[in-house]
Write a protein that holds these residues in place. Structure first.
Motif, mmCIF file in Angstrom:
data_model
loop_
_atom_site.group_PDB
_atom_site.id
_atom_site.type_symbol
_atom_site.label_atom_id
_atom_site.label_comp_id
_atom_site.label_asym_id
_atom_site.label_seq_id
_atom_site.Cartn_x
_atom_site.Cartn_y
_atom_site.Cartn_z
ATOM 1 N N GLU A 24 0.806 -1.222 0.000
ATOM 2 C CA GLU A 24 0.000 0.000 0.000
ATOM 3 C C GLU A 24 0.841 1.274 0.000
ATOM 4 O O GLU A 24 0.319 2.364 -0.244
ATOM 5 N N LEU A 31 -3.639 3.640 -6.236
ATOM 6 C CA LEU A 31 -4.791 2.769 -6.446
ATOM 7 C C LEU A 31 -5.354 2.264 -5.124
ATOM 8 O O LEU A 31 -6.570 2.175 -4.952
ATOM 9 N N HIS A 32 -4.471 1.921 -4.188
ATOM 10 C CA HIS A 32 -4.944 1.484 -2.873
ATOM 11 C C HIS A 32 -5.710 2.608 -2.175
ATOM 12 O O HIS A 32 -6.766 2.375 -1.585
ATOM 13 N N SER A 35 -9.150 3.103 -3.729
ATOM 14 C CA SER A 35 -10.035 1.948 -3.744
ATOM 15 C C SER A 35 -11.352 2.174 -3.001
ATOM 16 O O SER A 35 -12.429 1.798 -3.484
ATOM 17 N N GLU A 36 -11.286 2.785 -1.837
ATOM 18 C CA GLU A 36 -12.485 2.939 -1.016
ATOM 19 C C GLU A 36 -13.559 3.773 -1.708
ATOM 20 O O GLU A 36 -14.742 3.393 -1.721
ATOM 21 N N ARG A 38 -13.780 4.450 -4.971
ATOM 22 C CA ARG A 38 -14.238 3.786 -6.191
ATOM 23 C C ARG A 38 -15.302 2.757 -5.830
ATOM 24 O O ARG A 38 -16.341 2.655 -6.495
ATOM 25 N N THR A 39 -15.038 1.975 -4.779
ATOM 26 C CA THR A 39 -15.990 0.956 -4.339
ATOM 27 C C THR A 39 -17.304 1.596 -3.915
ATOM 28 O O THR A 39 -18.387 1.080 -4.214
ATOM 29 N N ASP A 66 -14.655 -7.740 -13.859
ATOM 30 C CA ASP A 66 -13.627 -6.718 -13.675
ATOM 31 C C ASP A 66 -12.589 -6.906 -14.783
ATOM 32 O O ASP A 66 -11.790 -7.843 -14.747
ATOM 33 N N ILE A 73 -7.005 -5.325 -6.764
ATOM 34 C CA ILE A 73 -7.333 -4.224 -5.853
ATOM 35 C C ILE A 73 -8.792 -3.802 -5.969
ATOM 36 O O ILE A 73 -9.449 -3.490 -4.977
ATOM 37 N N GLY A 74 -9.319 -3.794 -7.189
ATOM 38 C CA GLY A 74 -10.715 -3.413 -7.386
ATOM 39 C C GLY A 74 -11.695 -4.549 -7.163
ATOM 40 O O GLY A 74 -12.853 -4.335 -6.804
#
Length: 246
Positions: A24, A31-32, A35-36, A38-39, A66, A73-74
């Motif tokens: 991370e 990206l890490h 991630s939150e 994007r999710t 995906d 990660i996604g």
């Protein structure tokens, strides 16, 4: 047509940093950190589109593809929410990374070293198709979007996140993130491959999809990302096929 969307140089570049994928604080730190949110965007769009009301395993029975999943990660956050997750990537090394990490997290994700073209040929359909931070690394975006339109169920949604083609994105992503603070490996991005929301919108209109929602992904100090109305650099967009009048 075989692998017309694949840029082998891009695949090789990401394979070279496969061992760092789940660090991370390493090459994938952006990206890490992203991630939150994007999710969060993806989850809200799925809930709204499919009128989901349950609380536990909220994405149960939702089939998600995906594309360009990398090391996962996604994929992993959506799997934890109950989705039936299929992740595909052109890199064998990254699929291995994704499989090992998912196994360590006790997640059942169907990872495949497979092209989108192959999914189309198999005539597989999904409720949700996502391609996160991928568009700016492929060739032939028109053909890529056409392929996506062929693997989505009638009432499904398509979610993409990528980089806008503006002077601000060039300054932030290439000059700042790659060259100055080195949060992204140098040479990861090419300005010529950045794409505006308008261009993607026009492409998908050809396949009877329209933008349902779009948000900016905005970087804040201390490597924190938020959803905003500013799409000048990074953005995430959802397409659906409802109420199309063309």
């Amino acid at each position: 047509m075989i692998n017309e969307t694949v840029d082998k140089n891009e695949v090789n570049l990401f394979e070279s940093i496969a061992d760092e994928w789940w660090d991370e604080k390493g090459s994938m730190s952006f990206l890490h950190a992203m991630s939150e949110i994007r999710t969060k965007f993806i989850l809200n769009e799925i809930i709204n589109n499919f009128k989901i009301k349950r609380k536990k395993q909220i994405l149960k029975n939702i089939n998600i593809l995906d594309i360009g999943c990398g090391g996962g990660i996604g994929s992993e956050p959506l799997s934890r929410l109950g989705a039936n997750l299929t992740g595909i990537d052109e890199s064998k090394e990254l699929i291995k990374v994704a499989e090992l990490h998912a196994e360590g997290m006790n997640l059942k994700i169907d990872y495949k070293n497979m092209s989108l073209e192959t999914i189309v040929k198999k005539e597989k359909k999904f409720d949700v198709v996502i391609a996160l931070e991928l568009i700016e690394h492929i060739n032939n975006i028109d053909y890529f979007c056409k392929l996506i339109s062929k693997v989505i169920n009638k009432n499904g949604i398509i979610i993409l996140s990528t980089i806008n083609k503006t002077i601000f994105s060039k300054l932030f992503v290439i000059n700042f993130a790659e060259n100055l603070i080195k949060k992204i490996p140098k040479g990861t991005h090419s300005y010529e491959k950045f794409v505006s929301p308008k261009k993607i919108e026009n492409i998908f209109l050809e396949f009877n999809y329209k933008i349902n929602n779009i948000k900016g992904l905005t970087w804040m100090p201390f490597n924190r990302w938020i959803l905003s109305d500013n799409t000048l650099v990074n953005y995430i967009v959802c397409f659906n096929k409802k109420n199309i009048n063309i």
